[in-house]
Design a protein around this motif. Structure first.
Motif, PDB file in Angstrom:
ATOM      1  N   GLY A   7       0.805  -1.204   0.000  1.00 32.20           N
ATOM      2  CA  GLY A   7       0.000   0.000   0.000  1.00 32.20           C
ATOM      3  C   GLY A   7       0.840   1.257   0.000  1.00 32.20           C
ATOM      4  O   GLY A   7       1.773   1.400   0.791  1.00 32.20           O
ATOM      5  N   HIS A   8       0.513   2.189  -0.893  1.00 32.04           N
ATOM      6  CA  HIS A   8       1.164   3.486  -1.019  1.00 32.04           C
ATOM      7  C   HIS A   8       2.672   3.320  -1.200  1.00 32.04           C
ATOM      8  O   HIS A   8       3.100   2.733  -2.200  1.00 32.04           O
ATOM      9  CB  HIS A   8       0.826   4.366   0.173  1.00 32.04           C
ATOM     10  N   ALA A   9       3.470   3.807  -0.248  1.00 34.41           N
ATOM     11  CA  ALA A   9       4.933   3.741  -0.389  1.00 34.41           C
ATOM     12  C   ALA A   9       5.553   2.586   0.359  1.00 34.41           C
ATOM     13  O   ALA A   9       6.782   2.465   0.410  1.00 34.41           O
ATOM     14  CB  ALA A   9       5.553   5.056   0.085  1.00 34.41           C
ATOM     15  N   CYS A  10       4.739   1.726   0.958  1.00 29.80           N
ATOM     16  CA  CYS A  10       5.257   0.641   1.790  1.00 29.80           C
ATOM     17  C   CYS A  10       5.476  -0.631   0.977  1.00 29.80           C
ATOM     18  O   CYS A  10       4.602  -1.041   0.203  1.00 29.80           O
ATOM     19  CB  CYS A  10       4.289   0.357   2.921  1.00 29.80           C
ATOM     20  N   VAL A  11       6.647  -1.234   1.174  1.00 31.66           N
ATOM     21  CA  VAL A  11       6.968  -2.491   0.503  1.00 31.66           C
ATOM     22  C   VAL A  11       7.625  -3.437   1.502  1.00 31.66           C
ATOM     23  O   VAL A  11       8.216  -3.006   2.497  1.00 31.66           O
ATOM     24  CB  VAL A  11       7.899  -2.282  -0.713  1.00 31.66           C
ATOM     25  N   ARG A  12       7.508  -4.732   1.217  1.00 33.72           N
ATOM     26  CA  ARG A  12       8.220  -5.764   1.985  1.00 33.72           C
ATOM     27  C   ARG A  12       9.161  -6.494   1.041  1.00 33.72           C
ATOM     28  O   ARG A  12       8.778  -6.892  -0.067  1.00 33.72           O
ATOM     29  CB  ARG A  12       7.256  -6.754   2.619  1.00 33.72           C
ATOM     30  N   LEU A  13      10.400  -6.678   1.484  1.00 40.20           N
ATOM     31  CA  LEU A  13      11.410  -7.420   0.737  1.00 40.20           C
ATOM     32  C   LEU A  13      11.805  -8.631   1.576  1.00 40.20           C
ATOM     33  O   LEU A  13      12.292  -8.476   2.702  1.00 40.20           O
ATOM     34  CB  LEU A  13      12.622  -6.547   0.441  1.00 40.20           C
ATOM     35  N   ASP A  23       8.962   2.043   4.875  1.00 36.32           N
ATOM     36  CA  ASP A  23       7.945   3.102   4.923  1.00 36.32           C
ATOM     37  C   ASP A  23       6.527   2.606   5.203  1.00 36.32           C
ATOM     38  O   ASP A  23       5.604   2.792   4.395  1.00 36.32           O
ATOM     39  CB  ASP A  23       7.990   3.911   3.633  1.00 36.32           C
ATOM     40  N   PRO A  24       6.311   1.997   6.383  1.00 39.09           N
ATOM     41  CA  PRO A  24       4.974   1.550   6.764  1.00 39.09           C
ATOM     42  C   PRO A  24       4.152   2.706   7.337  1.00 39.09           C
ATOM     43  O   PRO A  24       4.031   2.874   8.554  1.00 39.09           O
ATOM     44  CB  PRO A  24       5.261   0.485   7.823  1.00 39.09           C
ATOM     45  N   GLY A  25       3.579   3.522   6.458  1.00 38.93           N
ATOM     46  CA  GLY A  25       2.858   4.714   6.889  1.00 38.93           C
ATOM     47  C   GLY A  25       1.369   4.515   7.028  1.00 38.93           C
ATOM     48  O   GLY A  25       0.853   3.389   7.037  1.00 38.93           O
ATOM     49  N   ALA A  26       0.649   5.627   7.089  1.00 37.81           N
ATOM     50  CA  ALA A  26      -0.783   5.609   7.382  1.00 37.81           C
ATOM     51  C   ALA A  26      -1.613   4.972   6.271  1.00 37.81           C
ATOM     52  O   ALA A  26      -2.738   4.527   6.528  1.00 37.81           O
ATOM     53  CB  ALA A  26      -1.268   7.038   7.631  1.00 37.81           C
ATOM     54  N   PHE A  27      -1.104   4.936   5.056  1.00 41.52           N
ATOM     55  CA  PHE A  27      -1.853   4.349   3.947  1.00 41.52           C
ATOM     56  C   PHE A  27      -1.422   2.910   3.650  1.00 41.52           C
ATOM     57  O   PHE A  27      -1.808   2.346   2.631  1.00 41.52           O
ATOM     58  CB  PHE A  27      -1.682   5.185   2.672  1.00 41.52           C
ATOM     59  N   LEU A 175       5.646   1.146  -9.604  1.00 36.06           N
ATOM     60  CA  LEU A 175       5.076   2.341  -9.022  1.00 36.06           C
ATOM     61  C   LEU A 175       4.906   2.191  -7.511  1.00 36.06           C
ATOM     62  O   LEU A 175       4.454   1.153  -7.025  1.00 36.06           O
ATOM     63  CB  LEU A 175       3.703   2.630  -9.634  1.00 36.06           C
ATOM     64  N   ILE A 176       5.302   3.236  -6.796  1.00 36.90           N
ATOM     65  CA  ILE A 176       4.980   3.375  -5.375  1.00 36.90           C
ATOM     66  C   ILE A 176       4.433   4.787  -5.171  1.00 36.90           C
ATOM     67  O   ILE A 176       4.291   5.556  -6.114  1.00 36.90           O
ATOM     68  CB  ILE A 176       6.196   3.138  -4.454  1.00 36.90           C
ATOM     69  N   HIS A 177       4.127   5.112  -3.927  1.00 33.34           N
ATOM     70  CA  HIS A 177       3.582   6.429  -3.585  1.00 33.34           C
ATOM     71  C   HIS A 177       2.383   6.743  -4.474  1.00 33.34           C
ATOM     72  O   HIS A 177       2.277   7.823  -5.063  1.00 33.34           O
ATOM     73  CB  HIS A 177       4.651   7.513  -3.696  1.00 33.34           C
TER      74      HIS A 177
END
Length: 218
Positions: A7-13, A23-27, A175-177
């Motif tokens: 979601g949004h700018a958050c990724v898991r590697l 970047d585990p943010g509000a979205f 794509l992120i963000h």
């Protein structure tokens, strides 16, 4: 390496040497940090980190380590010893000497407006494979096989994002963000960036939240 959009700018590697969340943010997905060995935070905006959520994840996982820029690290004195401040040019390993290598690139957030102060922002190149720039068009000082390209923000226009992909010249881009888009905006952003910066040998595409793909080696 397994790459999952959260979601949004958050990724898991995910690798056999550890699991990293960026970047585990509000979205982001609510359980974004569950199972993570390390969390990397590019900057302090709420769509990239929620302090109470980060503290809760750290409390639930005593082994969780966090890397971020000094301005963000200073906001968490209660996590001293587990939160590490890094700046442009730094390198570190997640999981010990044989762990996942991370190179830090970048210093500042992109300009939103002259009336808004420019904050610190760092990008992370993980294992020589994938670069997350945070909220900036930072050009890493080394090759990037997979680029995560911001696609929607108050500081961004899609033409600049396309030029960024061209300048970095990765093998592929995701794509992120993009959490500020509705479905129509997501499709438009993917199509425009694909047309302007993609090719048969350099795909530019988006993953839905929760969707995963395998990334090639460095």
């Amino acid at each position: 390496m397994q790459f999952t959009k959260l979601g949004h700018a958050c990724v898991r590697l995910t690798t056999d040497r550890g699991t990293i969340v960026i970047d585990p943010g509000a979205f982001s997905e609510p359980d974004a940090m569950v199972g993570a060995d390390a969390v990397l935070i590019t900057h302090e905006h709420f769509d990239h980190v929620v302090p109470d959520t980060l503290r809760a994840a750290a409390a639930a996982n005593p082994d969780l380590e966090i890397w971020t820029n000094p301005a963000v690290a200073a906001q968490f004195p209660d996590l001293a010893g587990r939160i590490h401040a890094v700046t442009h040019g730094d390198t570190f390993e997640i999981g010990g000497a044989q762990g996942v290598a991370v190179h830090v690139h970048g210093e500042k957030h992109a300009v939103i407006h002259p009336d808004i102060a420019v904050i610190d922002n760092v990008g992370f190149l993980i294992d020589g494979r994938v670069f997350h720039p945070g909220d900036a068009f930072t050009l890493p000082e080394e090759g990037v096989p997979t680029l995560l390209v911001p696609a929607g923000a108050p500081w961004l226009k899609l033409g600049d994002a396309a030029d960024y992909v061209r300048a970095v010249a990765p093998s592929q881009a995701f794509l992120i963000h993009d959490g500020v888009y509705n479905d129509a905006g997501l499709a438009l952003a993917e199509r425009i960036l694909g047309q302007l910066a993609g090719s048969d040998t350099r795909p530019v595409r988006r993953l839905a939240p929760g969707q995963s793909t395998s990334l090639p080696g460095a």
